[in-house]
Design a protein around this motif. Structure first.
Motif, PDB file in Angstrom:
ATOM      1  N   ALA A 111       0.863  -1.176   0.000  1.00  0.00           N
ATOM      2  CA  ALA A 111       0.000   0.000   0.000  1.00  0.00           C
ATOM      3  C   ALA A 111       0.895   1.219   0.000  1.00  0.00           C
ATOM      4  O   ALA A 111       2.050   1.133   0.385  1.00  0.00           O
ATOM      5  CB  ALA A 111      -0.889  -0.010   1.242  1.00  0.00           C
ATOM      6  N   PRO A 112       0.360   2.352  -0.462  1.00  0.00           N
ATOM      7  CA  PRO A 112       1.195   3.546  -0.418  1.00  0.00           C
ATOM      8  C   PRO A 112       1.567   3.904   1.012  1.00  0.00           C
ATOM      9  O   PRO A 112       0.888   3.522   1.970  1.00  0.00           O
ATOM     10  CB  PRO A 112       0.316   4.627  -1.055  1.00  0.00           C
ATOM     11  N   ASN A 113       2.641   4.649   1.107  1.00  0.00           N
ATOM     12  CA  ASN A 113       3.186   4.986   2.408  1.00  0.00           C
ATOM     13  C   ASN A 113       2.165   5.626   3.339  1.00  0.00           C
ATOM     14  O   ASN A 113       2.056   5.269   4.507  1.00  0.00           O
ATOM     15  CB  ASN A 113       4.381   5.919   2.197  1.00  0.00           C
ATOM     16  N   LEU A 145      -0.118   3.162   5.013  1.00  0.00           N
ATOM     17  CA  LEU A 145       0.550   2.377   6.052  1.00  0.00           C
ATOM     18  C   LEU A 145       0.729   3.209   7.311  1.00  0.00           C
ATOM     19  O   LEU A 145       0.515   2.736   8.424  1.00  0.00           O
ATOM     20  CB  LEU A 145       1.909   1.894   5.545  1.00  0.00           C
ATOM     21  N   ARG A 201      12.327  14.077  -6.300  1.00  0.00           N
ATOM     22  CA  ARG A 201      11.658  12.788  -6.422  1.00  0.00           C
ATOM     23  C   ARG A 201      12.011  11.803  -5.315  1.00  0.00           C
ATOM     24  O   ARG A 201      11.246  10.925  -4.992  1.00  0.00           O
ATOM     25  CB  ARG A 201      12.001  12.136  -7.776  1.00  0.00           C
ATOM     26  N   HIS A 202      13.223  11.929  -4.777  1.00  0.00           N
ATOM     27  CA  HIS A 202      13.662  10.892  -3.845  1.00  0.00           C
ATOM     28  C   HIS A 202      13.824  11.391  -2.427  1.00  0.00           C
ATOM     29  O   HIS A 202      13.381  10.751  -1.490  1.00  0.00           O
ATOM     30  CB  HIS A 202      14.975  10.282  -4.320  1.00  0.00           C
ATOM     31  N   TYR A 235       7.194   0.038   7.990  1.00  0.00           N
ATOM     32  CA  TYR A 235       7.598  -1.175   7.262  1.00  0.00           C
ATOM     33  C   TYR A 235       8.188  -2.224   8.182  1.00  0.00           C
ATOM     34  O   TYR A 235       9.381  -2.498   8.152  1.00  0.00           O
ATOM     35  CB  TYR A 235       8.639  -0.847   6.202  1.00  0.00           C
ATOM     36  N   SER A 284      13.154   3.016  -3.718  1.00  0.00           N
ATOM     37  CA  SER A 284      12.555   4.023  -2.851  1.00  0.00           C
ATOM     38  C   SER A 284      11.207   3.540  -2.329  1.00  0.00           C
ATOM     39  O   SER A 284      10.362   3.116  -3.109  1.00  0.00           O
ATOM     40  CB  SER A 284      12.379   5.322  -3.611  1.00  0.00           C
ATOM     41  N   PRO A 285      11.000   3.574  -0.998  1.00  0.00           N
ATOM     42  CA  PRO A 285       9.750   3.057  -0.448  1.00  0.00           C
ATOM     43  C   PRO A 285       8.528   3.868  -0.873  1.00  0.00           C
ATOM     44  O   PRO A 285       7.406   3.396  -0.733  1.00  0.00           O
ATOM     45  CB  PRO A 285       9.964   3.161   1.067  1.00  0.00           C
ATOM     46  N   ARG A 286       8.743   5.072  -1.395  1.00  0.00           N
ATOM     47  CA  ARG A 286       7.610   5.911  -1.755  1.00  0.00           C
ATOM     48  C   ARG A 286       7.135   5.707  -3.176  1.00  0.00           C
ATOM     49  O   ARG A 286       6.124   6.255  -3.581  1.00  0.00           O
ATOM     50  CB  ARG A 286       7.976   7.380  -1.575  1.00  0.00           C
ATOM     51  N   GLU A 293      21.408   6.281   1.122  1.00  0.00           N
ATOM     52  CA  GLU A 293      20.531   5.183   0.735  1.00  0.00           C
ATOM     53  C   GLU A 293      20.833   4.774  -0.699  1.00  0.00           C
ATOM     54  O   GLU A 293      21.134   5.613  -1.548  1.00  0.00           O
ATOM     55  CB  GLU A 293      19.055   5.620   0.827  1.00  0.00           C
ATOM     56  N   TYR A 332       3.963  -1.784  -4.307  1.00  0.00           N
ATOM     57  CA  TYR A 332       5.027  -1.039  -3.637  1.00  0.00           C
ATOM     58  C   TYR A 332       6.138  -1.990  -3.220  1.00  0.00           C
ATOM     59  O   TYR A 332       5.878  -3.158  -2.916  1.00  0.00           O
ATOM     60  CB  TYR A 332       4.472  -0.316  -2.415  1.00  0.00           C
ATOM     61  N   SER A 369       7.501  13.181   5.762  1.00  0.00           N
ATOM     62  CA  SER A 369       6.726  12.732   6.907  1.00  0.00           C
ATOM     63  C   SER A 369       7.463  13.035   8.217  1.00  0.00           C
ATOM     64  O   SER A 369       6.847  13.456   9.189  1.00  0.00           O
ATOM     65  CB  SER A 369       6.440  11.248   6.781  1.00  0.00           C
ATOM     66  N   GLU A 423      11.828   5.337 -14.169  1.00  0.00           N
ATOM     67  CA  GLU A 423      12.624   6.521 -13.882  1.00  0.00           C
ATOM     68  C   GLU A 423      13.845   6.679 -14.789  1.00  0.00           C
ATOM     69  O   GLU A 423      14.078   7.769 -15.321  1.00  0.00           O
ATOM     70  CB  GLU A 423      13.049   6.546 -12.411  1.00  0.00           C
ATOM     71  N   PRO A 452      10.170  13.458  -0.760  1.00  0.00           N
ATOM     72  CA  PRO A 452       9.048  12.594  -0.352  1.00  0.00           C
ATOM     73  C   PRO A 452       9.417  11.691   0.818  1.00  0.00           C
ATOM     74  O   PRO A 452       8.572  11.394   1.659  1.00  0.00           O
ATOM     75  CB  PRO A 452       8.771  11.745  -1.595  1.00  0.00           C
ATOM     76  N   ASN A 453      10.673  11.294   0.868  1.00  0.00           N
ATOM     77  CA  ASN A 453      11.030  10.356   1.912  1.00  0.00           C
ATOM     78  C   ASN A 453      11.256  10.990   3.264  1.00  0.00           C
ATOM     79  O   ASN A 453      11.229  10.309   4.273  1.00  0.00           O
ATOM     80  CB  ASN A 453      12.252   9.545   1.507  1.00  0.00           C
ATOM     81  N   HIS A 490       7.895  -2.647  -0.616  1.00  0.00           N
ATOM     82  CA  HIS A 490       8.026  -3.383   0.651  1.00  0.00           C
ATOM     83  C   HIS A 490       7.166  -4.631   0.719  1.00  0.00           C
ATOM     84  O   HIS A 490       7.240  -5.360   1.680  1.00  0.00           O
ATOM     85  CB  HIS A 490       7.747  -2.479   1.839  1.00  0.00           C
ATOM     86  N   SER A 513      17.219  -1.403   0.447  1.00  0.00           N
ATOM     87  CA  SER A 513      17.332   0.057   0.371  1.00  0.00           C
ATOM     88  C   SER A 513      17.541   0.528  -1.062  1.00  0.00           C
ATOM     89  O   SER A 513      17.689   1.714  -1.291  1.00  0.00           O
ATOM     90  CB  SER A 513      18.440   0.558   1.290  1.00  0.00           C
TER      91      SER A 513
END
Lengths: 383, 590
Positions: A31-33, A36, A293-294, A382, B387-389, A274, B432, A301, B398, A297-298, B434, B384
């Motif tokens: 599911a999208p972040n 979750l 993009r990376h 997660y 990207s989890p998003r 990462e 996704y 939150s 991409e 968003p990460n 995960h 890792s």
């Protein structure tokens, strides 16, 4: 189960050696972040209740004029420092709905104080959806209808009245409009500055990073209160309350960003390591794209959680400044301005209800803390 | 004979979910070694933790008993109070964890942490405890116990930290030691030495050992009895000799087949032809400056790579093997242009046979973009690298978006095509990352690297975070892709056995230097360098008749100044790489 002759145990349940690689391992995490995070946040009861409470409070802000029985600066000269009146339901064994006993002020010639004596023979029902002082719904639509108002010929001071005979309850509601939004404006300013400087420092590193870090350290080493005082003293006294309010929130924001910038920078540095970020760089993505993009968003939150935790500081900051008489000034109404009236020890002793504005401050600050706590706990869904 | 510890019908569940461990039973005799074998998620660690009752909060023991027999009678561990349990932990049963860094407190000196066991369980005085701990340190092989006693965990290497953990677990002379993947985080040579140490200590003290591992090679070297677990159930259990000689359960057989092994080579391999080189690294060095620990001392130079020459022919695989810190990843990053080499070094890349070489670190913008399309990378950690998003689809398209190739629909088309290519289902595009297992994610990373249709892929330990059976599948996939698409791989690994299968040429690195370079057949048939010999000897094989030769390991595993005269090197004197036979180079004095 089977035992082989050499004493071995072998499981004889059917076993499929070619287990499909097409099967999802964690169906529950597909599911999208945000979903979750929400699922996890839902289990944090205190945070959830606080979130609902805050959401309601903010949604009600435009309707405060409708809920409050009086306008914030309406004076009732005959009822200075009137104590809270309680709403009753039953009169002489008979249920007649919400009503009050009207109070009249009498001078006590021994103590030279006003005494407020309820007339218990004359129950007056509280009228609903009645005409009263005019106010502006959403700050735009002119209206005179209130949810409830004082009965004809009587007063309705749910939480008492203040030095000038103004209703504390109504003023707290109006005060919420400024006190709650000051945090939001302040946090937007500090968010903008924090993300800007934090991400520049984190992404570019080197000299820029060094410079921004020293700037942050200098800002953080300045004593906060005197600086606030100095900055707010610089606000011209002939500005309108709205302008002053705006400037105050900007000042709070400007002094708050270093903390946020630091956490942004730290997060940036750890996220840069990462592998998905490295992968994007190796594909040839530009810095702007990597950030947009990376990285953003990460850690958004995390930022939202830390912002939620720093809004209370803003609210308390406004309260402190106004309490000292350096923030908002009358005729603007905020909780800090109201507490300004409660500065005098004698008046708190005699009229304890003038300190009631402390209650909403405590409740709101706690609610923000619980909410932020709940968000922070559910940020890493997660597992 | 009564068993020292017996676990009967153990079931453990998390929350309200189905039990994660079902009906597990095993017994350990005094002085015996039992290996719990299984892949991640098989419930082996949880079962061990249940013995000491150190389960995570959400887990509860549903059924089963754990019984400990000792000199003072029988104790049912699962019925003891928390207080009585504390007297067992660290005293009669102790445990070693996988991560030596995380299981030692960074704020306390090693000596204090180890002595704590004695203070708690023996009521020893500080001086007594110190003496006992020093003896223990000497026994686990610290060259200078005094210094080890007073050092902090971060001052020690991974192997030394694990030795300290072993000392801590052993100091109270437990009846049973539970070792949870004690060597998984260590280099092969260190692993061999630590395993040897555990075995010696066991022989000396007569304690029993439960060894949790995923590596059948380690099992063959250590265990008398084996319990094979899969998805929380025991698949097969019995004596190690019986199970390793003739696996009875298909799952054990599968594990056995997937276990990488160094082949017995009888012939010398031919060096790959040097005609059509896709990548050429010439005299590449990389030096980092590091601030030294003491305030005013000068900066320290760290040589990550020294004079590396590599030639990768088109469609072939060059493997770089070495322990952590040997400079293999740095070399790969330089090859991809992610980092510049020191002046003098040069990396050449040819897009086609006979094309003019591109100098990787002197490219203009358009050349760079073209190069990035040609050269891609697959990363180590599948958890890792996505990207989890982002949905799988966004992650996959991409690279095409960055290089502005094709319309949105074409990009999606290609993504689903690539997904089927690596054996996954195209309807996974909407999911996704995960939700996927490690092996699936690694397939996704490979698919993403393939999106731009590259001609060279740098694989940075692509299988070291995966289970053996999954590792096998991924290697197979890489081989298959290479065959059909004529890919060239620069393959980085710490595992000679993995490399044995896929490489056309192997370079062994140590401290930034290539110490030996040859085709794999030559390397395994006729290794010359003591370090290569140690690496080969240290590889645990799932063959009970071929134990690790610790002597060979000891000869080559130490620091370069303990090597035999001909190979020794120091900071200032470095022997050069000599070609002994065609395509077989060794760094030695001749």
């Amino acid at each position: 189960m089977t035992h082989l002759p050499d004493g071995r145990f072998v499981d004889d349940e059917p076993y499929d050696p070619q287990q499909s690689i097409l099967e999802l391992e964690r169906r529950d995490l597909d599911a999208p972040n945000w979903l979750l995070v929400w699922r996890k946040f839902r289990t944090h009861k205190l945070g959830l209740v606080s979130g609902v409470f805050l959401l309601l409070s903010y949604l009600l802000l435009p309707f405060m004029g409708f809920i409050a029985p009086y306008s914030p600066n309406y004076r009732n000269a005959d009822h200075l420092y009137a104590p809270p009146q309680s709403v009753r339901w039953v009169h002489e064994g008979e249920f007649i709905g919400p009503f009050i006993y009207p109070i009249t002020a009498e001078a006590d010639l021994e103590t030279f104080q006003w005494k407020f004596i309820p007339d218990e023979s004359n129950p007056l029902r509280i009228p609903f959806l009645c005409k009263g002082d005019s106010y502006k719904l959403f700050g735009l639509i002119e209206s005179e209808t209130h949810l409830f108002c004082a009965p004809e010929g009587a007063t309705l001071f749910l939480w008492g009245s203040d030095r000038l005979g103004r209703d504390v309850f109504s003023r707290i509601l109006y005060g919420a409009q400024l006190s709650l939004t000051v945090g939001l404006i302040g946090i937007s300013v500090s968010f903008f500055l924090g993300i800007l400087f934090g991400s520049i420092a984190g992404y570019l590193g080197g000299k820029t990073d060094w410079l921004i870090n020293r700037m942050i350290e200098i800002l953080r080493s300045l004593p906060e209160l005197p600086l606030w005082l100095a900055l707010s003293a610089a606000v011209p006294s002939n500005w309108s309350p709205v302008a002053v309010f705006f400037i105050i929130s900007v000042i709070l924001g400007i002094l708050d960003w270093p903390g946020l910038a630091r956490s942004v920078r730290a997060k940036f540095l750890s996220l840069r390591e990462e592998e998905y970020v490295r992968a994007a760089e190796m594909m040839g993505a530009s810095s702007a794209r990597v950030i947009r993009r990376h990285l953003l968003p990460n850690f958004m939150s995390h930022l939202i959680a830390s912002a939620t935790l720093s809004i209370p500081a803003m609210i308390l900051g406004e309260t402190a400044l106004s309490f000292l008489g350096l923030g908002l000034r009358a005729p603007a109404v905020s909780w800090g301005v109201m507490l300004n009236d409660a500065q005098n020890l004698a008046s708190i002793e005699l009229y304890p209800w003038t300190a009631i504005p402390m209650l909403p401050i405590v409740v709101v600050v706690l609610a923000f803390n619980f909410l932020g706590d709940g968000l922070r706990d559910s940020l890493d869904p997660y597992s | 004979m009564t068993p020292l510890l017996s676990v009967e019908n153990l079931s453990i569940g998390f929350g309200a979910a189905e039990p994660a461990v079902r009906g597990v039973s095993f017994e350990v005799m005094p002085g015996e070694t039992l290996a719990l074998v299984g892949e991640s998620g098989s419930g082996k660690t949880i079962s061990c933790r249940a013995i000491l009752r150190i389960l995570p909060k959400a887990a509860q023991i549903r059924t089963g008993r754990v019984i400990l027999n000792g000199e003072d009678g029988t104790t049912i561990l699962s019925d003891l109070s928390e207080r009585q349990m504390r007297r067992i932990r660290g005293n009669r049963i102790s445990m070693i964890f996988q991560e030596p860094m995380r299981s030692l407190s960074p704020l306390h000196k090693i000596g204090n942490q180890v002595s704590e066991v004695l203070w708690l369980h023996r009521g020893a005085s500080e001086r007594q405890a110190r003496r006992t701990v020093m003896e223990q340190f000497e026994r686990v092989g610290f060259p200078d116990p005094e210094r080890a006693y007073n050092s902090y965990p971060f001052e020690l290497s991974g192997g030394m930290r694990q030795r300290a953990m072993i000392a801590m677990a052993m100091v109270a002379k437990p009846d049973l030691l539970i070792a949870d993947e004690p060597t998984t985080a260590l280099d092969v040579t260190t692993q061999a030495q630590v395993l040897g140490l555990i075995k010696d200590l066991q022989r000396e003290t007569g304690m029993a050992l439960i060894l949790v591992t995923h590596d059948l090679g380690v099992v063959a070297n250590m265990a008398e009895k084996v319990v094979v677990m899969h998805k929380g159930r025991v698949m097969e259990s019995g004596t190690a000799a019986a199970i390793l000689r003739a696996p009875a359960h298909p799952y054990t057989q599968q594990l056995f087949d997937a276990a990488p092994a160094i082949p017995d080579e009888q012939i010398v391999g031919l060096p790959p032809s040097q005609e059509d080189l896709i990548l050429e690294m010439k005299a590449v060095s990389k030096t980092y400056t590091m601030r030294s620990g003491r305030g005013w001392k000068g900066e320290k130079l760290i040589y990550a790579c020294r004079g590396v020459d590599f030639k990768l022919p088109r469609g072939r695989t060059l493997a770089i093997v070495g322990e952590s810190g040997s400079g293999k990843t740095t070399a790969a990053r330089i090859a991809l242009g992610a980092e510049p080499p020191d002046p003098g070094g040069e990396v050449l890349f040819r897009t086609r046979a006979g094309a003019d070489p591109l100098t990787v670190h002197k490219m203009d913008r358009t050349q760079r973009t073209a190069f990035q399309r040609q050269a891609q990378m697959v990363f180590q950690d599948p958890f890792s690298s996505l990207s989890p998003r982002m949905r799988i689809q966004d992650a996959m398209t991409e690279p095409l978006e960055i290089h502005q190739i094709g319309t949105r629909a074409e990009q999606r088309e290609r993504a689903s095509e690539m997904l089927s290519r690596v054996g996954l289902n195209p309807d996974m595009l909407k999911r996704y990352p995960h939700a996927f297992s490690g092996g699936q994610r690694q397939r996704l990373s490979i698919a993403r690297a393939m999106m731009l249709d590259p001609s060279m892929i740098v694989c940075d330990e692509p299988t070291s975070a995966l289970d053996v059976s999954v590792q096998d599948q991924i290697l197979y996939l890489l081989e298959e892709l290479q065959e059909t698409l004529k890919l060239s791989y620069l393959f980085i690994s710490h595992d000679l056995a993995v490399v044995a299968r896929i490489a056309d040429e192997v370079a062994v690195m140590r401290q930034g230097l290539v110490v030996e370079q040859a085709p794999p057949e030559t390397l395994f048939h006729n290794p010359q360098h003591p370090y290569t010999k140690a690496l080969i000897a240290a590889q645990p094989e799932p063959d009970i008749d071929r134990p690790i030769n610790l002597k060979l390991v000891a000869l080559g595993a130490g620091s370069p100044d303990t090597w035999a005269e001909a190979f020794r090197f120091t900071d200032s004197v470095i022997p050069s790489l000599v070609e002994l036979e065609p395509g077989h180079k060794v760094r030695c004095h001749v």
